[in-house]
Each structure stands twice: as structure tokens, then as C-alpha cells.
Design a protein around this motif. Structure first.
Motif, PDB file in Angstrom:
ATOM      1  N   GLY A   9       0.882  -1.244   0.101  1.00 42.11           N
ATOM      2  CA  GLY A   9      -0.057  -0.039   0.024  1.00 42.11           C
ATOM      3  C   GLY A   9       1.021   1.275   0.013  1.00 42.11           C
ATOM      4  O   GLY A   9       0.622   2.128  -0.571  1.00 42.11           O
ATOM      5  N   ALA A  10       1.804   1.215   0.644  1.00 38.06           N
ATOM      6  CA  ALA A  10       2.861   2.538   0.836  1.00 38.06           C
ATOM      7  C   ALA A  10       3.463   2.532  -0.515  1.00 38.06           C
ATOM      8  O   ALA A  10       3.744   3.822  -0.965  1.00 38.06           O
ATOM      9  N   LEU A  43      -8.102   0.236   0.429  1.00 36.65           N
ATOM     10  CA  LEU A  43      -8.444   1.087   1.246  1.00 36.65           C
ATOM     11  C   LEU A  43      -6.880   1.468   1.661  1.00 36.65           C
ATOM     12  O   LEU A  43      -6.679   2.705   2.268  1.00 36.65           O
ATOM     13  N   SER A  44      -6.035   0.581   1.933  1.00 35.78           N
ATOM     14  CA  SER A  44      -4.580   0.978   2.217  1.00 35.78           C
ATOM     15  C   SER A  44      -4.074   2.012   1.364  1.00 35.78           C
ATOM     16  O   SER A  44      -3.378   2.936   1.650  1.00 35.78           O
ATOM     17  N   ILE A  45      -4.070   1.754  -0.195  1.00 35.71           N
ATOM     18  CA  ILE A  45      -3.507   2.787  -0.977  1.00 35.71           C
ATOM     19  C   ILE A  45      -4.227   3.975  -0.858  1.00 35.71           C
ATOM     20  O   ILE A  45      -3.700   5.022  -0.854  1.00 35.71           O
ATOM     21  N   PHE A  46      -5.689   4.332  -0.788  1.00 30.04           N
ATOM     22  CA  PHE A  46      -6.274   5.386  -0.696  1.00 30.04           C
ATOM     23  C   PHE A  46      -5.663   5.978   0.715  1.00 30.04           C
ATOM     24  O   PHE A  46      -5.448   7.261   0.370  1.00 30.04           O
ATOM     25  N   LEU A  47      -5.496   5.430   1.778  1.00 29.63           N
ATOM     26  CA  LEU A  47      -5.065   6.329   2.857  1.00 29.63           C
ATOM     27  C   LEU A  47      -3.581   6.521   2.755  1.00 29.63           C
ATOM     28  O   LEU A  47      -3.345   7.729   3.144  1.00 29.63           O
ATOM     29  N   PHE A  48      -2.613   5.832   2.058  1.00 28.68           N
ATOM     30  CA  PHE A  48      -1.414   6.114   1.979  1.00 28.68           C
ATOM     31  C   PHE A  48      -1.068   7.340   1.009  1.00 28.68           C
ATOM     32  O   PHE A  48      -0.340   8.066   1.337  1.00 28.68           O
ATOM     33  N   THR A  49      -2.088   7.048   0.274  1.00 22.46           N
ATOM     34  CA  THR A  49      -1.795   8.423  -0.969  1.00 22.46           C
ATOM     35  C   THR A  49      -2.046   9.389  -0.467  1.00 22.46           C
ATOM     36  O   THR A  49      -1.440  10.835  -0.724  1.00 22.46           O
ATOM     37  N   GLY A  50      -3.364   9.605  -0.074  1.00 21.61           N
ATOM     38  CA  GLY A  50      -3.662  10.735   0.855  1.00 21.61           C
ATOM     39  C   GLY A  50      -2.711  11.355   2.086  1.00 21.61           C
ATOM     40  O   GLY A  50      -2.537  12.765   1.973  1.00 21.61           O
ATOM     41  N   PHE A  51      -2.001  10.713   2.896  1.00 25.71           N
ATOM     42  CA  PHE A  51      -1.176  10.916   3.567  1.00 25.71           C
ATOM     43  C   PHE A  51       0.017  11.456   3.031  1.00 25.71           C
ATOM     44  O   PHE A  51       0.706  12.464   3.504  1.00 25.71           O
ATOM     45  N   ILE A  52       0.457  10.749   2.153  1.00 27.30           N
ATOM     46  CA  ILE A  52       1.910  11.156   1.321  1.00 27.30           C
ATOM     47  C   ILE A  52       1.695  12.717   0.640  1.00 27.30           C
ATOM     48  O   ILE A  52       2.470  13.214   0.684  1.00 27.30           O
ATOM     49  N   PRO A 108       9.438   6.520   7.157  1.00 28.02           N
ATOM     50  CA  PRO A 108       9.608   6.730   8.626  1.00 28.02           C
ATOM     51  C   PRO A 108       8.565   7.735   9.170  1.00 28.02           C
ATOM     52  O   PRO A 108       8.129   7.666  10.314  1.00 28.02           O
ATOM     53  N   LEU A 109       8.180   8.454   8.097  1.00 27.03           N
ATOM     54  CA  LEU A 109       7.297   9.527   8.343  1.00 27.03           C
ATOM     55  C   LEU A 109       5.740   9.003   8.158  1.00 27.03           C
ATOM     56  O   LEU A 109       4.853   9.895   8.597  1.00 27.03           O
ATOM     57  N   LEU A 110       5.499   7.999   7.803  1.00 28.91           N
ATOM     58  CA  LEU A 110       4.139   7.369   7.785  1.00 28.91           C
ATOM     59  C   LEU A 110       3.589   6.548   8.989  1.00 28.91           C
ATOM     60  O   LEU A 110       2.827   5.889   8.745  1.00 28.91           O
ATOM     61  N   LYS A 143      -2.967   6.207  19.540  1.00 29.51           N
ATOM     62  CA  LYS A 143      -2.576   7.648  19.372  1.00 29.51           C
ATOM     63  C   LYS A 143      -1.944   7.915  18.038  1.00 29.51           C
ATOM     64  O   LYS A 143      -2.105   9.133  17.532  1.00 29.51           O
ATOM     65  N   TYR A 144      -1.270   6.838  17.315  1.00 28.56           N
ATOM     66  CA  TYR A 144      -0.953   7.211  16.003  1.00 28.56           C
ATOM     67  C   TYR A 144      -2.308   7.081  15.180  1.00 28.56           C
ATOM     68  O   TYR A 144      -2.218   7.548  14.110  1.00 28.56           O
ATOM     69  N   PHE A 145      -3.090   6.166  15.433  1.00 28.72           N
ATOM     70  CA  PHE A 145      -4.283   5.964  14.610  1.00 28.72           C
ATOM     71  C   PHE A 145      -5.198   7.484  14.555  1.00 28.72           C
ATOM     72  O   PHE A 145      -5.350   7.784  13.452  1.00 28.72           O
ATOM     73  N   ILE A 146      -5.273   8.222  15.678  1.00 30.86           N
ATOM     74  CA  ILE A 146      -6.047   9.270  15.469  1.00 30.86           C
ATOM     75  C   ILE A 146      -4.983  10.495  14.832  1.00 30.86           C
ATOM     76  O   ILE A 146      -5.588  11.240  14.011  1.00 30.86           O
ATOM     77  N   ARG A 147      -3.751  10.406  14.920  1.00 30.07           N
ATOM     78  CA  ARG A 147      -2.644  11.463  14.566  1.00 30.07           C
ATOM     79  C   ARG A 147      -2.843  11.261  12.849  1.00 30.07           C
ATOM     80  O   ARG A 147      -3.049  12.031  12.237  1.00 30.07           O
ATOM     81  N   GLY A 148      -2.898   9.755  12.572  1.00 27.88           N
ATOM     82  CA  GLY A 148      -2.942   9.564  11.096  1.00 27.88           C
ATOM     83  C   GLY A 148      -4.260  10.132  10.426  1.00 27.88           C
ATOM     84  O   GLY A 148      -4.276  10.775   9.290  1.00 27.88           O
ATOM     85  N   LEU A 149      -5.474   9.978  10.935  1.00 31.59           N
ATOM     86  CA  LEU A 149      -6.848  10.444  10.567  1.00 31.59           C
ATOM     87  C   LEU A 149      -6.592  11.846  10.416  1.00 31.59           C
ATOM     88  O   LEU A 149      -7.216  12.685   9.613  1.00 31.59           O
TER      89      LEU A 149
END
Length: 273
Positions: A85-86, A149-158, A186-188, A260-266
Motif C-alpha cells: 500500500g505504501a 483502502l490501504s492505498i487510498f489512505l497512504f496516497t492521501g497522507f503522502i 519513517p514519516l508514515l 495515538k498514531y491512529f488518531i494522528r493519522g486521520l
């Protein structure tokens, strides 16, 4: 005065919502410790705490073997979903071409396809390939259906990561793949935790693939083993509740460690596609 009143209303609403979600776990916890002859209300604590329910449920439901099967399938699926996904989300986020936009929209549209709609051809394909009652077949199915879903989330975050970081690394001679694993990946952490929680819970609690493709007693996962156990011991509510609580513990622990990472990611733009 109005702000104070609104704050109290907000807090009361949050408490009610929290209680609504906690009540099922409270009932599951108290019931799992009650002996079969305890006829007290399900809302009160057990008169006699009976931890043997967990031992009996573990042995009678063959949860040891099923637990190992769940761990292997979930862990391997998580590794593939996160890495693939990443790796797929990085070029989709950085290279804005018509082809990439088309591929991205294809992945997003795949998220709305229910696996049950194509279960018959999937069953025939897995049977023809000799994948019945094997780890690799179920893992491949989980990775396939969890990747969109993984690709969708990683794309938006990157897309929220500044390009200057990559440009500086490329000036120093870093390759594109080395840049990704040394600088970007590492930033993901926040969005990786989000993907791990969503994928891990989905794979751990899966029933539809497990019941069709893992039919032997040696390859059964927890959901299938507990389903059989429930039908046999439906009158012994304590054993059933204990088995359910044991199967729910790993996803709960995973969420507690990564919340904590889950909330920060969203919150950091993970759903900005």
C-alpha cells in the motif's frame, strides 16, 4: 454561561455514547466469569468468579490451533498490505499523470465491491489452484481486498508530506527507492498505524473467507471455531462469553497500543484523496 452549559451538554452526550459502547463489553466480561448455576441478573457481578470458563472454552473450542492460524494469517496480511500500500501510494501521490489518476480512481472504486458478490468465482479459482485449507490462498484474498483502502489512505497522507524533503535527498544522490524507505516511510507511522488497525481488525474478525476456504479443523480460524463452539454450547453462556472475550483481546490490545498514531493519522489528512 451559554458556553458552560454547552460544555456540560457535550460532556453528558459523550458519556452516554461511551456508556453505550462499553455496556456490551461489561456484559461479556461479567458473563464470562459466571458459573453455569449462577442465575443472577446479567447486569450484576458474578456471585462466584469462575475463571475455569476460559480454560474450558479454550480447550473445547480448539482455540489454541485457531489462535495460531489467526496470528499467522493476520500478521502476514498486515506486512503485505502495509508495504504494498505504501509503495503504491507513493507514486500515485507524487506523479500527477492521467494514468495515475485513473489507477487511483480504480482503487477507490474497488473499495465498494463486496467480496460476497464474487465469492463463487473466487471459490472455483482457489479450488482449481489447490488453495483450499491453505494459508497462502486466504492471505492472498485478504491482501487483495484490503489493499484499495490501504492505498487510498497512504496516497492521501503522502500528499501532505513536503516535497522539499525528497528534493534534498535526491540532491545528495539518493535513489527513488532508497529515498522512499529512508525518508518517506519513517514519516508514515501515523497512517501505518491506521492501516494496521483497520486491516488487522478486518482480517482477524473475518468469517466469510475463513468459513469457505479454511474448512478443515486444523486450518480453522477463531471465527469459524467459535461459530461451531457456540452451536454446541449455546446453553452454557459462560463458556460462550469466555471464548468471545479471548478472541476479542488481541484487536483490543492492538488498538490500545496504536490508538495515538491512529488518531494522528486521520487528523493529518489521511482521508484527503
Amino acid at each position: 454561561m451559554m458556553k458552560s452549559r454547552s460544555r456540560w451538554v457535550y460532556m453528558l452526550l459523550m458519556l452516554l455514547i461511551g456508556a453505550f459502547h462499553i455496556l456490551p463489553f461489561y456484559l461479556l466480561f461479567t458473563t464470562s466469569f459466571k458459573p453455569i448455576d449462577d442465575l443472577s441478573s446479567k447486569w450484576v457481578l458474578p456471585e462466584t468468579w469462575n475463571p475455569d470458563n476460559f480454560k474450558n472454552a479454550w480447550e473445547q473450542a480448539n482455540m489454541g490451533s485457531a489462535f495460531i492460524n489467526n496470528l499467522v494469517i493476520t500478521a502476514i496480511s498486515l506486512v503485505f498490505v502495509v508495504i504494498l500500500g505504501a509503495l503504491a501510494g507513493y507514486p500515485l501521490a507524487r506523479v500527477q499523470t492521467r494514468l495515475n489518476k485513473w489507477v487511483y480512481n480504480l482503487f477507490v472504486s474497488a473499495m465498494v465491491v463486496p467480496p460476497l458478490t464474487i465469492l463463487v468465482p473466487l471459490y472455483k479459482l482457489v479450488a482449481d489452484l489447490g488453495g483450499m485449507n491453505t494459508y497462502w490462498a486466504v492471505i492472498l484474498l485478504h491482501v487483495t481486498f484490503q489493499l484499495p483502502l490501504s492505498i487510498f489512505l497512504f496516497t492521501g497522507f503522502i500528499q501532505t508530506i513536503p516535497r522539499e524533503l525528497e528534493e534534498a535527498a535526491m540532491v545528495d544522490g539518493a535513489s527513488r527507492l532508497g529515498l522512499f524507505f529512508r525518508i518517506i516511510f519513517p514519516l508514515l507511522k501515523p497512517i501505518t498505524a491506521t492501516v494496521m488497525i483497520l486491516t488487522g481488525i478486518g482480517v482477524w474478525n473475518d468469517y466469510q473467507f475463513s468459513v469457505f476456504f479454511l474448512q478443515s479443523s486444523e486450518s480453522q480460524t477463531l471465527t469459524v471455531a467459535l461459530s461451531t463452539f457456540f452451536s454446541q454450547y449455546v446453553s452454557n453462556v459462560g463458556w460462550v462469553a469466555a471464548g468471545s472475550l479471548l478472541s476479542a483481546l488481541p484487536p483490543i490490545v492492538l488498538f490500545l497500543f496504536l490508538q495515538k498514531y491512529f488518531i494522528r493519522g486521520l487528523a493529518s489528512g489521511a482521508v484527503k484523496g
